[in-house]
Structure formats: structure tokens, C-alpha cells
Design an enzyme around this catalytic site. Structure first.
Site, PDB file in Angstrom:
ATOM      1  N   THR A  95      -2.232  -7.114  -1.142  1.00 44.59           N
ATOM      2  CA  THR A  95      -1.038  -6.436  -1.642  1.00 44.59           C
ATOM      3  C   THR A  95      -1.491  -5.130  -2.280  1.00 44.59           C
ATOM      4  O   THR A  95      -2.179  -5.137  -3.305  1.00 44.59           O
ATOM      5  CB  THR A  95      -0.295  -7.301  -2.673  1.00 44.59           C
ATOM      6  OG1 THR A  95       0.152  -8.500  -2.027  1.00 44.59           O
ATOM      7  CG2 THR A  95       0.910  -6.557  -3.222  1.00 44.59           C
ATOM      8  N   LYS A 170       7.033  -6.455   0.485  1.00 42.88           N
ATOM      9  CA  LYS A 170       6.371  -7.290  -0.525  1.00 42.88           C
ATOM     10  C   LYS A 170       6.698  -6.817  -1.937  1.00 42.88           C
ATOM     11  O   LYS A 170       7.066  -7.628  -2.807  1.00 42.88           O
ATOM     12  CB  LYS A 170       4.859  -7.269  -0.303  1.00 42.88           C
ATOM     13  CG  LYS A 170       4.028  -7.998  -1.377  1.00 42.88           C
ATOM     14  CD  LYS A 170       4.294  -9.494  -1.393  1.00 42.88           C
ATOM     15  CE  LYS A 170       3.548 -10.198  -2.523  1.00 42.88           C
ATOM     16  NZ  LYS A 170       2.105 -10.297  -2.294  1.00 42.88           N
ATOM     17  N   LYS A 245       0.342  -6.612 -11.432  1.00 45.03           N
ATOM     18  CA  LYS A 245      -0.114  -5.695 -10.391  1.00 45.03           C
ATOM     19  C   LYS A 245       1.019  -5.313  -9.445  1.00 45.03           C
ATOM     20  O   LYS A 245       1.239  -4.126  -9.150  1.00 45.03           O
ATOM     21  CB  LYS A 245      -1.250  -6.344  -9.601  1.00 45.03           C
ATOM     22  CG  LYS A 245      -1.632  -5.598  -8.331  1.00 45.03           C
ATOM     23  CD  LYS A 245      -2.517  -6.444  -7.435  1.00 45.03           C
ATOM     24  CE  LYS A 245      -2.651  -5.830  -6.058  1.00 45.03           C
ATOM     25  NZ  LYS A 245      -3.431  -6.685  -5.143  1.00 45.03           N
TER      26      LYS A 245
END
Length: 302
Positions: A95, A170, A245
Site C-alpha cells: 500500500t 485502497k 499510514k
């Protein structure tokens, strides 16, 4: 099943089980990680452990990377792309920032390879069970070429569009999740203050307009959902540090694209603050933010 060879770099909590599932499905998996314990476990799971990332891509038809951030992905691509056979399919399941994903695609294309950005959702449990959701960005042809491999590791594989769109999906999805968990946590703390039991609030919200995945699957209080991390000392299914994150990536995208994302930006700030406390980090589930909210609530008497 063809005897295709897969190079797999990044055999940690997510990558390790993913590589193990590929090996169990009959693929030859050449794996590498910088952590000796990860390599030891991978060898037990049927992965052929290699001495370097470059060695892992030798003779591979497909290369999968699962790394902590975009800087590492781009640095690794710089090392691997010249060593891979022409036309190798690179699948990055890390990611990372959308801009980094675009840069990775460009590097692969310039080196004569094919590439997909394919981040995942489903946590360690999904990686182990082979039930991940893959969000994939790249060409239709490359997506079709990767389908058999991705199907081994995931239950749902979605082609989200062109290069970078997997990462876009995502971060948008996880922004929804982060905002939802904060709202649910605040509601439970408010309910506690008002004398409402956690079970009563869950019984109402889980069957009313407040129903969502963060509540019914990852409920942040012990009791209502026996399998939620809250019933296991908040041991992570999805770590708070990873949510921090992902929300940071979402916040960057909001700012870069001029989106008035008030809740997304605020969620990023709250998780960044939580990560900096003794109760946040990689060893606690993102739902544990309820404890931070409870502690910061004026007059907390829990």
C-alpha cells in the site's frame, strides 16, 4: 496448474501467508525477505528461500512485492527490473502513494516489463485464509494475465482501472474505514457516559442505520462480537500503525487533488496522535483508538 515460477519479495505478516498459499497451490515460489525469521517460516511453508531479492526474480514469470512503503518499492524496482526476464509481470501488493504507484508502473514499462498495482484488504487473517480482496490497477491484458495467481490469494479480485487505480481504491476504502471506526468509538464512549450498555448500543446500531463493517465485524468494545480484536486484548488484525499510514496517504491525496476532505483529514490527525501514544502502534489493532478517545474524554470514570 502450470508450473510457473513466482518471485516473492516481502514475506512478513501479509506476504508470508500469501506466498505460502501460492506454494500450496503448486507454484514454484522463490522468496526473499530481510528478516531471518520470515525466511525460516517461509521455508517451512514450501517457499524456496533465496539469498537476495535479485536471486528471487531469476527465471520468474511473475514478481510480487509486499513492502512497507513506496520508497522501498521504487528502490527495489530499480534493482530488480534490469535483472528480470523481458516481459516479466510485476505485481506490487504494497500500500503506497498513488504517485509512487504511477512511478513504479513507468519504471517497469521503460524496462520492458508489465506491471500492476494490486494492494489488498482483509488483514493477516485474509492473507492466511486466501480470502483477500485485491484492488488492481493496470491494463486489461495484464490484469487477465494475473488472474490465476491473484485468485489463489484472494476471494475477490477487482480491476479498478488504469495504473494507480488500485492504490486509489485502497486509500479511499481505508479512509471510509478509519472515519467509521472513529465515529463508532465516539458513539460507544458517549453511550457509556449516558449509562447505555455496550451490548444494548450494539444490538440497536448493528440492525439500524448505524450498521457497518467496523461495527459488526471489528467492534471496538469487548463482548458483542466475540471474534473482534477487542476480545483479544486488541491484538491486531489491522494494526493502528497501518491505519495511520493509509490515512496519511489518503490525506496527501485529498490535499493534492483539492478535495474538501474534512473528516478524512481529521481521521488522519487522530490516528497519527494515537500512534504516538503508548497504546498505539504496530502491536495493537486500529479499533483500540476507542481507548484513546475514552481516556481523553473529560470526566472519564470508566
Amino acid at each position: 496448474m502450470s508450473e510457473k515460477t513466482i518471485g516473492f519479495i516481502g514475506l512478513g505478516h501479509m506476504g508470508g501467508p500469501m506466498a505460502a498459499n501460492l506454494a500450496a497451490a503448486g507454484y514454484t515460489v522463490q522468496g526473499f525477505d530481510l528478516v531471518p525469521a520470515a525466511l525460516e517460516q517461509a521455508a517451512k511453508d514450501g517457499v524456496t528461500v533465496m539469498e537476495s531479492a535479485v536471486a528471487a526474480v531469476a527465471g520468474a514469470d511473475t514478481v510480487i512485492t509486499m513492502l512497507p512503503n513506496g520508497r522501498l518499492v521504487l528502490g527495489l524496482y530499480a534493482d530488480l527490473l534490469p535483472e528480470a526476464a523481458p516481459g516479466t509481470l510485476f505485481i506490487d501488493s504494497s500500500t503506497i502513494d498513488v504517485a509512487d504507484a504511477h512511478a513504479a508502473h513507468q519504471l517497469a514499462d521503460e524496462a520492458g516489463h508489465r506491471s500492476l498495482d494490486a494492494p489488498v484488504s482483509g488483514g493477516v487473517g485474509g492473507a492466511t485464509a486466501g480470502t483477500l480482496t485485491f484492488m488492481v490497477g493496470g491494463s486489461e491484458d495484464d490484469f487477465a494475465s494475473a488472474a490465476a495467481v491473484l485468485d489463489v490469494m484472494g476471494r475477490k479480485v477487482v480491476h479498478c482501472g488504469s495504473a494507480g487505480n488500485g492504490q486509489a481504491a485502497k486509500i479511499c476504502n481505508n479512509m471510509i474505514l478509519g472515519v467509521s471506526m472513529i465515529a463508532i468509538s465516539e458513539a460507544f464512549v458517549l453511550g457509556e457516559k449516558l449509562g447505555l450498555s455496550n451490548q444494548a448500543l450494539f444490538d440497536v446500531a448493528s440492525t439500524a442505520s448505524g450498521q457497518c463493517w467496523a461495527l459488526t465485524t471489528n467492534c471496538p468494545v469487548p463482548g458483542p462480537v466475540p471474534t473482534s480484536p477487542a476480545n483479544n486484548d486488541y491484538k491486531p488484525g489491522f494494526a493502528a500503525a497501518l491505519m495511520d499510514k493509509d490515512l496519511s496517504l489518503a490525506a496527501n491525496a485529498l490535499r493534492d487533488n483539492g478535495v474538501e476532505g474534512v473528516l478524512g483529514l481529521q481521521a488522519a490527525e487522530l490516528y497519527a496522535r494515537f500512534k504516538g501514544t503508548s497504546g498505539g502502534g504496530t502491536d495493537v489493532d486500529f479499533s483500540a483508538i476507542i481507548n484513546d478517545i475514552r481516556e481523553r474524554s473529560n470526566g472519564a470514570d470508566q
